[in-house]
Design a protein around this motif. Structure first.
Motif, PDB file in Angstrom:
ATOM      1  N   ASP A   1     -71.738 -95.082 -68.125  1.00 46.83           N
ATOM      2  CA  ASP A   1     -70.769 -95.244 -69.688  1.00 46.83           C
ATOM      3  C   ASP A   1     -70.881 -96.824 -68.727  1.00 46.83           C
ATOM      4  O   ASP A   1     -70.468 -97.964 -70.060  1.00 46.83           O
ATOM      5  N   PHE A   2     -70.800 -97.569 -67.500  1.00 51.06           N
ATOM      6  CA  PHE A   2     -70.588 -98.928 -67.194  1.00 51.06           C
ATOM      7  C   PHE A   2     -71.481 -99.660 -67.696  1.00 51.06           C
ATOM      8  O   PHE A   2     -70.680-100.979 -67.346  1.00 51.06           O
ATOM      9  N   MET A   3     -72.896 -99.632 -68.203  1.00 48.84           N
ATOM     10  CA  MET A   3     -73.329-100.459 -68.306  1.00 48.84           C
ATOM     11  C   MET A   3     -74.044-100.430 -69.842  1.00 48.84           C
ATOM     12  O   MET A   3     -74.133 -98.840 -70.108  1.00 48.84           O
ATOM     13  N   LYS A   4     -73.865-100.792 -70.662  1.00 49.21           N
ATOM     14  CA  LYS A   4     -74.230-100.442 -71.998  1.00 49.21           C
ATOM     15  C   LYS A   4     -75.566-102.301 -72.816  1.00 49.21           C
ATOM     16  O   LYS A   4     -75.268-103.414 -71.833  1.00 49.21           O
ATOM     17  N   HIS A   5     -76.160-101.466 -73.192  1.00 49.65           N
ATOM     18  CA  HIS A   5     -77.148-102.295 -74.287  1.00 49.65           C
ATOM     19  C   HIS A   5     -76.541-102.998 -75.498  1.00 49.65           C
ATOM     20  O   HIS A   5     -76.107-102.094 -76.292  1.00 49.65           O
ATOM     21  N   VAL A   6     -76.289-104.208 -75.768  1.00 49.91           N
ATOM     22  CA  VAL A   6     -76.116-104.924 -76.896  1.00 49.91           C
ATOM     23  C   VAL A   6     -77.442-105.766 -77.912  1.00 49.91           C
ATOM     24  O   VAL A   6     -77.783-106.509 -77.301  1.00 49.91           O
ATOM     25  N   TRP A   7     -77.020-104.444 -79.215  1.00 49.60           N
ATOM     26  CA  TRP A   7     -78.325-105.080 -80.467  1.00 49.60           C
ATOM     27  C   TRP A   7     -78.088-106.038 -81.386  1.00 49.60           C
ATOM     28  O   TRP A   7     -76.520-105.511 -81.863  1.00 49.60           O
ATOM     29  N   LYS A   8     -78.168-106.819 -81.845  1.00 51.12           N
ATOM     30  CA  LYS A   8     -78.506-107.581 -83.075  1.00 51.12           C
ATOM     31  C   LYS A   8     -79.672-107.811 -83.874  1.00 51.12           C
ATOM     32  O   LYS A   8     -80.368-108.866 -83.148  1.00 51.12           O
ATOM     33  N   ALA A   9     -79.559-106.885 -84.524  1.00 52.67           N
ATOM     34  CA  ALA A   9     -80.788-107.246 -85.585  1.00 52.67           C
ATOM     35  C   ALA A   9     -81.340-107.267 -86.904  1.00 52.67           C
ATOM     36  O   ALA A   9     -79.554-107.340 -87.761  1.00 52.67           O
ATOM     37  N   GLU A  10     -81.766-107.807 -87.467  1.00 54.21           N
ATOM     38  CA  GLU A  10     -82.277-108.136 -89.003  1.00 54.21           C
ATOM     39  C   GLU A  10     -83.518-107.872 -89.003  1.00 54.21           C
ATOM     40  O   GLU A  10     -84.853-108.484 -88.756  1.00 54.21           O
ATOM     41  N   TRP A  11     -83.654-107.186 -90.476  1.00 56.43           N
ATOM     42  CA  TRP A  11     -85.305-107.218 -90.810  1.00 56.43           C
ATOM     43  C   TRP A  11     -85.260-107.612 -92.168  1.00 56.43           C
ATOM     44  O   TRP A  11     -84.433-107.416 -93.151  1.00 56.43           O
ATOM     45  N   GLN A  12     -86.854-108.325 -92.313  1.00 59.95           N
ATOM     46  CA  GLN A  12     -86.685-109.039 -93.143  1.00 59.95           C
ATOM     47  C   GLN A  12     -88.472-108.340 -94.068  1.00 59.95           C
ATOM     48  O   GLN A  12     -89.406-108.575 -93.533  1.00 59.95           O
ATOM     49  N   PRO A  13     -89.103-108.444 -95.233  1.00 63.50           N
ATOM     50  CA  PRO A  13     -90.080-108.828 -95.611  1.00 63.50           C
ATOM     51  C   PRO A  13     -90.737-110.257 -95.870  1.00 63.50           C
ATOM     52  O   PRO A  13     -89.560-110.698 -95.827  1.00 63.50           O
ATOM     53  N   GLU A  14     -91.977-110.599 -95.499  1.00 60.13           N
ATOM     54  CA  GLU A  14     -92.236-111.740 -95.905  1.00 60.13           C
ATOM     55  C   GLU A  14     -92.855-111.512 -96.183  1.00 60.13           C
ATOM     56  O   GLU A  14     -93.366-111.011 -97.625  1.00 60.13           O
ATOM     57  N   GLN A  15     -92.871-113.127 -97.554  1.00 59.62           N
ATOM     58  CA  GLN A  15     -93.725-113.708 -99.025  1.00 59.62           C
ATOM     59  C   GLN A  15     -94.874-113.588 -98.625  1.00 59.62           C
ATOM     60  O   GLN A  15     -95.275-114.179 -97.503  1.00 59.62           O
ATOM     61  N   GLU A  16     -95.503-114.128 -99.879  1.00 59.14           N
ATOM     62  CA  GLU A  16     -96.771-114.532-100.289  1.00 59.14           C
ATOM     63  C   GLU A  16     -97.519-115.354 -99.149  1.00 59.14           C
ATOM     64  O   GLU A  16     -96.093-116.262 -99.747  1.00 59.14           O
ATOM     65  N   PRO A  17     -98.450-115.656 -98.679  1.00 60.96           N
ATOM     66  CA  PRO A  17     -99.300-115.134 -98.919  1.00 60.96           C
ATOM     67  C   PRO A  17     -99.501-113.829 -97.458  1.00 60.96           C
ATOM     68  O   PRO A  17    -100.309-113.122 -97.417  1.00 60.96           O
ATOM     69  N   ASN A  18     -98.300-113.527 -97.124  1.00 55.39           N
ATOM     70  CA  ASN A  18     -98.240-112.670 -96.050  1.00 55.39           C
ATOM     71  C   ASN A  18     -97.416-111.546 -96.085  1.00 55.39           C
ATOM     72  O   ASN A  18     -96.476-110.798 -96.018  1.00 55.39           O
ATOM     73  N   GLU A  19     -97.969-110.735 -97.879  1.00 56.12           N
ATOM     74  CA  GLU A  19     -97.016-109.880 -97.976  1.00 56.12           C
ATOM     75  C   GLU A  19     -97.317-108.506 -97.172  1.00 56.12           C
ATOM     76  O   GLU A  19     -96.447-107.344 -96.954  1.00 56.12           O
ATOM     77  N   HIS A  20     -97.857-108.392 -96.496  1.00 54.67           N
ATOM     78  CA  HIS A  20     -98.318-107.074 -95.962  1.00 54.67           C
ATOM     79  C   HIS A  20     -97.311-107.204 -94.489  1.00 54.67           C
ATOM     80  O   HIS A  20     -98.085-106.677 -94.205  1.00 54.67           O
ATOM     81  N   CYS A  21     -96.459-108.411 -94.796  1.00 52.83           N
ATOM     82  CA  CYS A  21     -96.131-108.232 -92.616  1.00 52.83           C
ATOM     83  C   CYS A  21     -94.777-107.950 -93.238  1.00 52.83           C
ATOM     84  O   CYS A  21     -94.156-108.450 -94.335  1.00 52.83           O
ATOM     85  N   SER A  22     -93.845-108.685 -92.019  1.00 53.34           N
ATOM     86  CA  SER A  22     -92.648-108.113 -92.143  1.00 53.34           C
ATOM     87  C   SER A  22     -92.351-108.526 -90.089  1.00 53.34           C
ATOM     88  O   SER A  22     -92.199-108.726 -90.016  1.00 53.34           O
ATOM     89  N   GLN A  23     -90.716-108.726 -90.863  1.00 53.05           N
ATOM     90  CA  GLN A  23     -90.555-109.045 -89.561  1.00 53.05           C
ATOM     91  C   GLN A  23     -89.046-108.785 -88.841  1.00 53.05           C
ATOM     92  O   GLN A  23     -87.575-108.910 -89.743  1.00 53.05           O
ATOM     93  N   MET A  24     -88.578-108.334 -87.626  1.00 49.87           N
ATOM     94  CA  MET A  24     -86.830-108.353 -87.451  1.00 49.87           C
ATOM     95  C   MET A  24     -87.181-108.914 -86.979  1.00 49.87           C
ATOM     96  O   MET A  24     -87.962-109.069 -84.981  1.00 49.87           O
ATOM     97  N   LEU A  25     -85.697-109.953 -86.650  1.00 47.54           N
ATOM     98  CA  LEU A  25     -85.197-110.368 -85.084  1.00 47.54           C
ATOM     99  C   LEU A  25     -84.328-109.877 -84.637  1.00 47.54           C
ATOM    100  O   LEU A  25     -83.099-109.192 -84.963  1.00 47.54           O
ATOM    101  N   VAL A  26     -84.823-109.653 -83.197  1.00 48.04           N
ATOM    102  CA  VAL A  26     -82.949-108.976 -81.691  1.00 48.04           C
ATOM    103  C   VAL A  26     -82.784-110.099 -81.429  1.00 48.04           C
ATOM    104  O   VAL A  26     -83.362-111.004 -80.452  1.00 48.04           O
ATOM    105  N   GLN A  27     -81.611-109.960 -80.772  1.00 45.21           N
ATOM    106  CA  GLN A  27     -80.671-110.331 -79.898  1.00 45.21           C
ATOM    107  C   GLN A  27     -80.821-109.392 -78.847  1.00 45.21           C
ATOM    108  O   GLN A  27     -79.780-108.243 -79.284  1.00 45.21           O
ATOM    109  N   HIS A  28     -80.575-109.278 -77.871  1.00 46.31           N
ATOM    110  CA  HIS A  28     -79.745-108.494 -76.884  1.00 46.31           C
ATOM    111  C   HIS A  28     -79.744-108.652 -75.566  1.00 46.31           C
ATOM    112  O   HIS A  28     -79.954-109.813 -74.934  1.00 46.31           O
ATOM    113  N   SER A  29     -78.659-108.573 -75.177  1.00 45.73           N
ATOM    114  CA  SER A  29     -77.442-108.745 -74.399  1.00 45.73           C
ATOM    115  C   SER A  29     -77.847-107.027 -73.607  1.00 45.73           C
ATOM    116  O   SER A  29     -78.097-105.950 -73.976  1.00 45.73           O
TER     117      SER A  29
END
Length: 423
Positions: free
Chosen positions: A264-292
């Motif tokens: 318990d003395f150590m923990k991973h901290v995550w901040k993340a956001e997911w979003q789909p991409e727009q045309e012409p890359n609508e078949h793609c999506s992005q998740m941005l993650v900050q890890h500490s």
């Protein structure tokens, strides 16, 4: 003091001779080289069926326990098992010139072969003549694959039969089905569409891999007993990050013990956001993650990491890592359905060549621990078409709407199973 003790004392006093000293130096040099080689070799880890993702059962082997869990499972109302898109077949290096490989995936039996000029082709495995498997003894002849049964030869480019050794004329309609394929980022991929439509988007090339700015540092491979959609859906389920992936990687992969007070003395901290991409890359999506990470409640800045995870189609993910001191690299994640509830998941890491190999190997190993925690969830869960969600889970429904584009009206659907599945 005995004579033996006196001799030993005399040798110690005299010190090692020049030859002995040289031998010791060579031994130390050899040990150093072995350690250096071990650190520089790419990480190679492959988990077999039932090795991870299931809890042990008294009196049963891990494989038996996994089989029993699969039989008892109620999978729920599943989406179509094979979304339309590009999927990894194998690494390019696994298909040398003149080689033929048999592959079973996406409910199909395929044959991949490479001609002597280096071109790779993918065709249906079964010869349309009498059904022989072209990959079971077939040979590469020029730009054709030769059937091992009667010697019929089919062109890799269009599947047309080029010759029949005992026939005066080859029928115009004699051909084997060909599959669109491409080689990108050191992998051979195949395009699947339930209605046989041509590719509607291309697999992006990672420039740093092509130019060899980033070098290969390791690969992991897992089998996951789940529907393919469950795996990318994790990106939109940001709430699970703190609960499943917050405990230190030191606590391992067994979810019964990851939240133990011991770690318990150590923990991973995550901040993340997911979003789909727009045309012409609508078949793609992005998740941005900050890890500490924190140790005894204090943030350790050395473990700060930025991750950009780009989902491309239903089964490809590009995870780019950026660290203030340790540079940049990428993990390529590929998910290929072997069966409706069996996914082959491969992670390959490429990293800056000027960064010691032990760094990206550690990153991949840490990612492997976190991924195996997810496998325990996926292997034992039920897919719910209408889950009970709260407002903070809104991105999950958003992801499902985005992922639905990879299904067609004619996509193969499985009947709702009231009994367990054992694929």
């Amino acid at each position: 003091m005995g004579s033996d003790g006196w001799c030993a004392a005399a040798l110690l006093a005299a010190g090692p001779g020049r030859g002995e000293l040289l031998f010791l130096l060579l031994l130390l040099l050899l040990l150093f080289l072995v350690l250096l080689l071990g650190c520089s070799l790419p990480l190679a880890l492959r988990r077999g069926p039932g090795q991870v993702g299931y809890l042990p059962a008294p009196g049963l082997s891990p494989r038996q326990a996994a089989r029993r869990a699969r039989r008892a499972r109620r999978p729920g109302g599943l989406p179509p098992p094979y979304p339309n898109g590009w999927y990894r077949l194998l690494d390019s290096a696994q298909l040398p010139r003149g080689a033929v490989r048999s592959l079973a995936l996406l409910g199909e039996q395929l044959a991949a072969f490479r001609t002597q000029d280096g071109q790779a082709y993918v065709v249906d495995a079964y010869c349309p003549h009498l059904g022989a498997n072209l990959a079971a003894g077939g040979r590469v002849m020029g730009n054709c694959i030769e059937c091992p049964f009667h010697g019929w030869r089919f062109q890799g480019e269009d599947g047309k039969c080029a010759s029949i050794p005992y026939a005066e004329k080859v029928p115009d309609f004699a051909r084997v089905r060909t599959w669109p394929s491409c080689e990108v980022n050191g992998m051979l991929l195949v395009w699947y569409h339930c209605e046989g439509l041509a590719p509607t988007w291309a697999v992006p090339e990672q420039r740093e891999i092509t130019t060899k700015e980033w070098v290969f540092r390791g690969q992991t491979e897992h089998l996951v007993d789940a529907h393919i959609q469950e795996i990318p859906e994790n990106a939109a389920d940001t709430a699970h990050l703190a609960f499943v992936h917050g405990p230190a990687i030191l606590s391992g992969t067994d979810l019964r013990y990851t939240r133990s007070k011991l770690w318990d003395f150590m923990k991973h901290v995550w901040k993340a956001e997911w979003q789909p991409e727009q045309e012409p890359n609508e078949h793609c999506s992005q998740m941005l993650v900050q890890h500490s990470a924190t140790i005894f409640g204090k943030r350790v800045s050395l473990m700060d990491l930025m991750v950009s995870a780009r989902q491309v189609g239903p089964g490809l993910v590009f995870l780019i890592f950026e660290h203030a001191f340790l540079g940049r690299g990428i993990i390529l994640q590929t998910v290929t359905p072997l069966e409706p509830l069996l996914q082959n998941v491969v992670h390959k890491i490429y990293y800056q060549k000027n960064v010691p190999a032990i760094i990206p190997k550690f990153i991949l190993r840490a990612e492997c621990i976190q991924f195996e925690r997810d496998i325990t969830i996926w292997n034992n869960k039920q897919y719910l078409p209408k889950p009970l969600l709260v407002r903070e889970d809104s991105s999950i429904q958003k992801h499902r709407r985005w992922y639905a584009q990879f299904y067609s009206e004619k996509s193969i659907r499985l009947p709702v199973q009231k009994e367990g599945l054992d694929w």
